[in-house]
Enzyme design. Structure first.
Site, PDB file in Angstrom:
ATOM      1  N   GLY A 222     -71.383 -42.574  -4.822  1.00 19.73           N
ATOM      2  CA  GLY A 222     -70.723 -42.541  -3.515  1.00 19.73           C
ATOM      3  C   GLY A 222     -70.205 -43.862  -2.997  1.00 19.73           C
ATOM      4  O   GLY A 222     -69.787 -43.936  -1.831  1.00 19.73           O
ATOM      5  N   GLU A 263     -75.632 -43.768  -9.337  1.00 15.55           N
ATOM      6  CA  GLU A 263     -74.750 -42.906 -10.159  1.00 15.55           C
ATOM      7  C   GLU A 263     -73.309 -43.016  -9.671  1.00 15.55           C
ATOM      8  O   GLU A 263     -72.737 -42.042  -9.182  1.00 15.55           O
ATOM      9  CB  GLU A 263     -75.196 -41.437 -10.031  1.00 15.55           C
ATOM     10  N   PRO A 264     -72.688 -44.167  -9.785  1.00 14.98           N
ATOM     11  CA  PRO A 264     -71.320 -44.292  -9.253  1.00 14.98           C
ATOM     12  C   PRO A 264     -70.273 -43.686 -10.201  1.00 14.98           C
ATOM     13  O   PRO A 264     -70.321 -43.925 -11.405  1.00 14.98           O
ATOM     14  CB  PRO A 264     -71.108 -45.808  -9.157  1.00 14.98           C
ATOM     15  N   GLY A 265     -69.377 -42.930  -9.659  1.00 13.96           N
ATOM     16  CA  GLY A 265     -68.266 -42.382 -10.434  1.00 13.96           C
ATOM     17  C   GLY A 265     -66.978 -43.101 -10.077  1.00 13.96           C
ATOM     18  O   GLY A 265     -66.422 -43.875 -10.873  1.00 13.96           O
ATOM     19  N   ARG A 302     -56.205 -34.346  -5.502  1.00 13.63           N
ATOM     20  CA  ARG A 302     -56.885 -35.004  -4.380  1.00 13.63           C
ATOM     21  C   ARG A 302     -56.077 -35.031  -3.081  1.00 13.63           C
ATOM     22  O   ARG A 302     -56.638 -34.768  -2.019  1.00 13.63           O
ATOM     23  CB  ARG A 302     -57.330 -36.426  -4.761  1.00 13.63           C
ATOM     24  N   CYS A 332     -45.383 -24.344  -7.876  1.00 11.71           N
ATOM     25  CA  CYS A 332     -44.930 -23.365  -6.877  1.00 11.71           C
ATOM     26  C   CYS A 332     -45.973 -23.179  -5.791  1.00 11.71           C
ATOM     27  O   CYS A 332     -46.593 -22.119  -5.654  1.00 11.71           O
ATOM     28  CB  CYS A 332     -44.585 -22.046  -7.555  1.00 11.71           C
ATOM     29  N   GLU A 333     -46.226 -24.248  -5.110  1.00 13.45           N
ATOM     30  CA  GLU A 333     -47.140 -24.336  -3.974  1.00 13.45           C
ATOM     31  C   GLU A 333     -46.645 -25.547  -3.208  1.00 13.45           C
ATOM     32  O   GLU A 333     -45.920 -26.369  -3.762  1.00 13.45           O
ATOM     33  CB  GLU A 333     -48.564 -24.695  -4.418  1.00 13.45           C
ATOM     34  N   TYR A 360     -61.527 -38.355 -10.783  1.00  7.09           N
ATOM     35  CA  TYR A 360     -61.243 -36.989 -10.319  1.00  7.09           C
ATOM     36  C   TYR A 360     -59.743 -36.696 -10.331  1.00  7.09           C
ATOM     37  O   TYR A 360     -59.245 -35.939  -9.511  1.00  7.09           O
ATOM     38  CB  TYR A 360     -61.838 -36.750  -8.916  1.00  7.09           C
TER      39      TYR A 360
HETATM   40  N1  LLP Z   1     -74.070 -38.251  -8.291  1.00 10.26           N
HETATM   41  C1  LLP Z   1     -73.977 -36.979  -7.864  1.00 10.26           C
HETATM   42  C2  LLP Z   1     -75.189 -36.166  -7.877  1.00 10.26           C
HETATM   43  C3  LLP Z   1     -72.755 -36.470  -7.422  1.00 10.26           C
HETATM   44  O1  LLP Z   1     -72.684 -35.229  -6.986  1.00 10.26           O
HETATM   45  C4  LLP Z   1     -71.602 -37.304  -7.451  1.00 10.26           C
HETATM   46  C5  LLP Z   1     -70.298 -36.792  -7.016  1.00 10.26           C
HETATM   47  C6  LLP Z   1     -71.730 -38.617  -7.918  1.00 10.26           C
HETATM   48  C7  LLP Z   1     -72.983 -39.056  -8.329  1.00 10.26           C
HETATM   49  C8  LLP Z   1     -70.576 -39.575  -7.997  1.00 10.26           C
HETATM   50  O2  LLP Z   1     -69.991 -39.806  -6.763  1.00 10.26           O
HETATM   51  P1  LLP Z   1     -68.857 -40.936  -6.624  1.00 10.26           P
HETATM   52  O3  LLP Z   1     -69.521 -42.270  -6.905  1.00 10.26           O
HETATM   53  O4  LLP Z   1     -67.799 -40.640  -7.609  1.00 10.26           O
HETATM   54  O5  LLP Z   1     -68.375 -40.824  -5.219  1.00 10.26           O
HETATM   55  N2  LLP Z   1     -63.777 -34.806  -6.361  1.00 10.26           N
HETATM   56  C9  LLP Z   1     -64.095 -35.590  -5.178  1.00 10.26           C
HETATM   57  C10 LLP Z   1     -65.418 -36.268  -5.294  1.00 10.26           C
HETATM   58  C11 LLP Z   1     -66.536 -35.280  -5.555  1.00 10.26           C
HETATM   59  C12 LLP Z   1     -67.822 -35.970  -5.863  1.00 10.26           C
HETATM   60  C13 LLP Z   1     -68.835 -34.997  -6.360  1.00 10.26           C
HETATM   61  N3  LLP Z   1     -70.097 -35.590  -6.670  1.00 10.26           N
HETATM   62  C14 LLP Z   1     -62.969 -36.575  -4.919  1.00 10.26           C
HETATM   63  O6  LLP Z   1     -62.009 -36.609  -5.683  1.00 10.26           O
HETATM   64  O7  LLP Z   1     -63.021 -37.296  -3.920  1.00 10.26           O
END
Ligand code: LLP
Length: 405
Positions: A222, A263-265, A302, A332-333, A360
């Site tokens: 997050g 857990e950064p994405g 997004r 087509c949206e 994402y």
């Molecule tokens: N850990 C858990 C348990 C999660 O559910 C998530 C994201 C993350 C880590 C990683 O979060 P991040 O660091 O990427 O914010 N598709 C959406 C974001 C959905 C995130 C879902 N869970 C977007 O494009 O903003």
């Protein structure tokens, strides 16, 4: 900060592989990871890249090579991580609403587990009294995140075990010898405010006395990255300091050494990615000048799904006179990438770069309108490599059974 890919590099990728095209900069991913490591140096911290942001095997392999661990949200992501060479002990599986059999499958593979429901936790405790460590995902009743859809810790969220169910969890620990090694929360995505993480840490530390085998606090992902110019991301050094202080206070008051997992994405991959698309059509309608490109919400959802802002640049005419455009896709949206955006003059055939599309982006793409999933390219140290080919009509038909003649 390392320099971004140049317009020349991006245009060369578009020329070689066509558009729409995702282009990633591996060195940027490395830089992000190193920034985290430096901020937390000296602390017992592990960073598990949240694979759900981008699962291309070459990206996962890169992330493994630079030394990060990996967090998965489905058994298939676990299998991708193994395929990318991660060792099971580097893999964390944080599932939600999954069948118990899927948790078992992951356990047999030997990965770390975070369990998200009381129901699965009870099944786990009965099946494995004291012989496999687990993490428990707790719903902390904290509202945080960029918008409601990406907020996961509030009291109406489906995620985690409610605080009111904790007495049952304590019972499982005592009576079934459930081995709780990790307490986990993930309150949302795009959390700028460091205090949200610190509040979560406080909450979990307060619960720690109930878990004698506790070794890890997992604060989830997050971290916010800037999407708009001038916007600030999560202050990582301030977060590192805040956590260090809280853990040392905890120890001074008799607590034991705990390590922290994240857990950064987005933080790893968002800024490393560009979606390149070509302008098919310019259309004036009343006061609006539409720029219609060869991509759409099927390839970057997004903006439409979260009203997310993505910077857009006209990389084939960067010095043109500025005008206001609405950039739309070919689906087509209503699929608007950007409304009333000022861009250097856009002409049909120009290539636009949609920025910060690494997280994402491809991962949430679909073949809606029977469009092909785009190709993906990775630059590493100046070298350009195709890491996923564009889909073809044969791919689209692959799982469809032929018509009877
Ligand atoms: N850990 C858990 C348990 C999660 O559910 C998530 C994201 C993350 C880590 C990683 O979060 P991040 O660091 O990427 O914010 N598709 C959406 C974001 C959905 C995130 C879902 N869970 C977007 O494009 O903003």
């Amino acid at each position: 900060m390392i320099p971004s890919l140049t317009n020349g590099q991006l245009l060369e990728a578009a020329r070689r592989f066509g558009t729409p095209l995702y282009v990633y900069q591996a060195d940027r991913i490395t830089h992000q990871f190193q920034t985290l490591q430096q901020a937390f140096s000296g602390q017992l911290v592990r960073f598990f890249y949240a694979a759900k942001a981008l699962t291309n095997l070459h990206i996962l392999d890169h992330i493994r090579r630079i030394g990060a661990d990996i967090d998965c949200s489905s058994i298939n992501e676990v299998k991708l991580a193994l395929q990318a060479g991660f060792n099971p002990t580097q893999i964390l599986y944080t599932s939600n609403s999954v069948a118990f059999e899927e948790i078992e499958e992951a356990r047999i593979l030997g990965v770390h587990l975070n369990i998200d429901s009381l129901s699965n936790l009870e099944k786990f405790a009965n099946a494995h009294p004291g012989n496999y460590p687990v993490g428990i995902r707790i719903r902390p009743d904290i509202m945080a995140g960029g918008n409601l859809q990406i907020s996961t810790g509030h009291d109406r969220s489906k995620f985690g075990i409610a605080l009111s169910d904790l007495p049952r969890v304590y019972q499982l620990v005592q009576e079934k010898k459930l081995w709780v090694r990790v307490l986990h929360i993930h309150t949302g995505s795009e959390i700028k405010d460091v205090d949200v993480f610190l509040k979560g840490l406080d909450l979990l530390l307060d619960l720690s006395a109930h878990f004698p085998q506790l070794e890890v606090i997992d604060l989830g992902g997050g971290f916010k990255v800037p999407y708009q110019e001038g916007e600030a991301g999560t202050d990582i050094p301030a977060l590192a300091k805040g956590i260090e202080k809280k853990l040392s206070d905890y120890k001074n008051s008799g607590g034991k050494d705990l390590s922290i997992w994240f857990e950064p994405g987005k933080y790893f991959v968002a800024e490393a990615g560009n979606l390149l698309c070509t302008v098919n059509v310019i259309k004036r309608s009343g006061a609006i000048e539409f720029v219609g490109v060869d991509s759409g919400l099927n390839q970057l959802i997004r903006p439409m799904f979260y009203e997310a802002y993505h910077a857009i640049e006209n990389i084939s005419n960067p010095v043109g006179a500025s005008q206001t455009y609405t950039v739309v896709g070919n689906i087509c949206e209503t699929d608007t990438f950007a409304e009333d955006r000022s861009l250097p003059q856009v002409r049909e055939g120009d290539v636009l770069a949609i920025r910060n599309a690494g997280a994402y982006g491809f991962e949430m793409a679909s073949s809606y309108n029977a469009r092909f999933l785009p190709a993906e390219v990775m630059f590493r140290g100046g070298e350009m490599q195709l890491i996923r080919r564009r889909q073809t009509m044969e791919d689209l038909l692959l799982t469809q059974l032929p018509l009877k003649s």
